[in-house]
Design a protein around this motif. Structure first.
Motif, PDB file in Angstrom:
ATOM      1  N   LEU A  32     -17.481   6.580   2.242  1.00 10.88           N
ATOM      2  CA  LEU A  32     -16.486   5.865   3.036  1.00 10.88           C
ATOM      3  C   LEU A  32     -17.123   4.708   3.801  1.00 10.88           C
ATOM      4  O   LEU A  32     -16.584   3.606   3.842  1.00 10.88           O
ATOM      5  N   ASP A  41     -13.358  -1.713  -1.266  1.00 12.76           N
ATOM      6  CA  ASP A  41     -11.974  -2.099  -1.031  1.00 12.76           C
ATOM      7  C   ASP A  41     -11.889  -2.639   0.393  1.00 12.76           C
ATOM      8  O   ASP A  41     -12.173  -1.934   1.344  1.00 12.76           O
ATOM      9  N   SER A  43      -9.374  -3.338   2.243  1.00  9.51           N
ATOM     10  CA  SER A  43      -8.383  -2.690   3.099  1.00  9.51           C
ATOM     11  C   SER A  43      -8.927  -1.385   3.665  1.00  9.51           C
ATOM     12  O   SER A  43      -8.627  -1.024   4.798  1.00  9.51           O
ATOM     13  N   ARG A  44      -9.739  -0.667   2.891  1.00 10.04           N
ATOM     14  CA  ARG A  44     -10.317   0.587   3.383  1.00 10.04           C
ATOM     15  C   ARG A  44     -11.333   0.316   4.484  1.00 10.04           C
ATOM     16  O   ARG A  44     -11.366   1.011   5.492  1.00 10.04           O
ATOM     17  N   ALA A  47      -9.461  -0.756   7.585  1.00  9.81           N
ATOM     18  CA  ALA A  47      -8.785   0.389   8.190  1.00  9.81           C
ATOM     19  C   ALA A  47      -9.778   1.227   8.997  1.00  9.81           C
ATOM     20  O   ALA A  47      -9.461   1.689  10.098  1.00  9.81           O
TER      21      ALA A  47
END
Length: 112
Positions: A32, A41, A43-44, A47
């Motif tokens: 992560l 990614d 967006s990840r 976030a």
């Protein structure tokens, strides 16, 4: 003899090593925080940064809001047992010592 073989089959080794179990959460967190280039990614990542920032702001706000209560509690705790301090007396002592800003003395350390 057959009962011995059934008990040994129930104790048969698993298909994966048990020592790897504590590494599973670490691997998930590592993927992560540091995704590989093909898995990356935006967006990840944004976030995650947004959640970290929100958590920091929420913690700072909650510590600041509760600072007057903590300061009053601390004054009451350090008072001597022979002369206990009431809440009203503690609040008046803090106000006379430095006004409203005295309630927030030491808050920056608590926020960090």
């Amino acid at each position: 003899a057959s009962s011995g073989s059934s008990s040994s089959s129930s104790l048969a080794p698993l298909s994966f090593p048990l020592a790897a179990l504590p590494l599973a959460p670490f691997a998930a967190l590592s993927n992560l925080l540091f995704p590989s280039s093909e898995d990356y990614d935006d967006s990840r990542a944004s976030a995650l940064a947004s959640k970290l920032y929100s958590g920091c702001v929420a913690g700072a706000v909650s510590r600041t809001v509760t600072a007057p209560i903590d300061r009053t509690k601390m004054l009451m705790q350090v008072s001597s047992a022979k002369s206990p301090v009431r809440v009203r007396d503690a609040v008046q002592a803090i106000l006379s010592e430095g006004g409203v800003s005295a309630f927030f003395r030491g808050n920056s350390v608590n926020v960090l």
